[in-house]
Design an enzyme around this catalytic site. Sequence first.
Site: not given
Lengths: 434, 434
Positions: B258, B261, B325-326, B359, B418
């Site tokens: 991670q 990145h 996220e993960h 990934d 209506h």
Amino acid sequence: MITWNTLTSAQQKDALTRPVMALAGSVKSKVSEIINAVEQRGDEAVLELTRQFDCNTLKTLPLSSRQLTELASQVNDVTRQAIEAAYANIKRFHIAQQQPAVVVETRPGVICEQHSDAIESVGLYIPGGSAPLPSTVLMLGVPAQVAGCKTRILCTPPNVNGTIAPEIAYAASLCGIQKVFLCGGAQAIAAMALGTQTITKVDKIYGPGNRFVTEAKQQVSQRNDGAAIDMPAGPSEVLVIADASANAQFVAADLLSQAEHGEDSQAILVCSSKEVIEQTQRAVESQLQVLSRQSTASVAMKNARYILTQSVDESVLVSNQYAPEHLIVQTEDARALLPAIKNAGSVFLGAWSPESAGDYASGTNHVLPTYGFARTYSSLGLSDFVRRYTVQEITQQGLQEIGQTICVLAEAEGLDAHKRAVSIRLQALEEASK
Amino acid sequence: MITWNTLTSAQQKDALTRPVMALAGSVKSKVSEIINAVEQRGDEAVLELTRQFDCNTLKTLPLSSRQLTELASQVNDVTRQAIEAAYANIKRFHIAQQQPAVVVETRPGVICEQHSDAIESVGLYIPGGSAPLPSTVLMLGVPAQVAGCKTRILCTPPNVNGTIAPEIAYAASLCGIQKVFLCGGAQAIAAMALGTQTITKVDKIYGPGNRFVTEAKQQVSQRNDGAAIDMPAGPSEVLVIADASANAQFVAADLLSQAEHGEDSQAILVCSSKEVIEQTQRAVESQLQVLSRQSTASVAMKNARYILTQSVDESVLVSNQYAPEHLIVQTEDARALLPAIKNAGSVFLGAWSPESAGDYASGTNHVLPTYGFARTYSSLGLSDFVRRYTVQEITQQGLQEIGQTICVLAEAEGLDAHKRAVSIRLQALEEASK
């Protein structure tokens, strides 16, 4: 009356262009001031604004559960039964939208799954105005209840007496809403998005409103500490596709039921029969006379468009280009057109399926993408109240199966540590097997 | 190392707070200038900016299909096979997400349906940078292909030679991308959202990017004439739940994958074993030494957090609060924790399920909600490439069945027209039956 095939494509585009939603800069800045006030002063600011706009004697924002029960009990039998019948149908349709988990073994030992789980806390907004909107409470409250959202709160502006309509209270209690707060406008949206001393901060906000509410939803959804929102909003709209078999009185009634929503409502008839268009125009004139909201509807109908096409197929193409919120199809074999229909939020097939049915009681949701957003946004449904997430479980064999693929791709992307997270494991397996 | 239960709840909140995503006002205004330029001058502006930022000799934006084929053929066999293997798994998992239509007869003669249909035109954005990202092409291109989006275009910045990596070209051609345009940044997003002479205007834009791309996506998604976007973006992040049974080398490798990145990547270990935390810290130090992106990863690891809990259950609560996220779960019985896990974008169960698998190659999508958005947003999937819409078809009997409910509710809401859209039909039925 516009004859479609006599127009250039620029004129066709023009004929379907919606009025610009020009938001006065003053609305943006006013809303941003209100959000700041709520962020800084919490309940105090919300109460102040509510006293200013809605009820100047209001003492406290939450409606107690005793008040809620008391109010709900005031609904008359006929209305109570109607709310219950609508609730049951809406619930049935939204329960049917529950999705089983997806589980796929993409390679031996590589299990990939997709699950869904309720969004934990949701805030429902119900506008005030001249009449209560219990149907909107059901359209937001039922999917939240079916999804199982743990926290479900509702904000709605109080009337001058500091209370809300019994119909709202009854619908809310049917949907198991846990807290009702007496506030509306941008201040209610800000309170739910950011939280105050008494109003719970929620993850996602749903519901219609005026331009202050709409702008506030946009603004809080752009903040990282704000809340997600259901969808962008615009004026309500209907497009009716009709052919020579259509009942012009029905078509006129459907156009008018859209027009009474507001002066900016859009009503469009796309029809392959000149006679039906002319009959509809006459029927609109005569039906307008007896409507209680005649003045609103007649302003909206001034902007109505009657488009003459050469065939039902051409009518469908016009509709696809417009991307209507509501699409009513009154043709000989309405269902046969369904495969060709694109970009409509909700489709009403045949002479006996007026839009009012979906607005209130058939079971479908009446919160729909307007202003052409139907091209990408969906009709509100159960999936707007859940989050989908994926799960994977890989066995030793599975990792050996896809390990090489991962390593090659990670290397191609220059992500060394990604590769190592796999190779270190493959090595361990190799060593263990010795 | 932070011991969770010694913290006050304010300190706990602090420990899980993400760095503020402060966007310089200059980025906002620069992006808005670029969008205006593309709106006014189309291709000319896009080409100008691309020459300025990416390749000063670029002649034209579209990559011809001959060039695309030629580039794709340059991929070496090993990489080609890896791309194909990943493609097959991703396709399998996304095909499994196809949903059958929902059809419910909520009352006799009242048929309510939910269908889905591909979003007609989609634009995929693939960032440039030091290495090509074929995996992202697959993650966006496969669901667009499986959904059946009619128009599928891709924008990616050219390298200094005015071309793109063969891996990108090959992945794009596998996914049946119809047009590749050589441009990146805010100008590419603006071009796809608004259209230019050569770049098709699309309904929805997908894909990651730097802060200019992210800001441009936000801005075009706020315009009524713009495009919808996949989800808001933030720095990538992983949270690992481990217990005493975890392999510290594996945990360290996952944290580092991670961290490589970007310097703003978040890596968090939540662990009920002090020993495993200490072992992991040592393993991180030693593994860092051999990484090609060591400098990036070590900056990110300075902000890594190691949180000691009293039990695996407490670790799950920490993760639920963070909404990663993960989420990687390396505990004795990882699957047993799944029901308690909330708010994670993608969950990796057990020691043999590294994040790299998702990934690249297992089949799940790697486009996931970051920055806590996992509370409301979903893992990218097939449903992000379709629109759901409802259909209803009501028979004469059906309308008689729910007509009264509609009329009572319409009256309660003061919507006369209506009510009339129903009563006019009920009357017609009554007259016909006489």
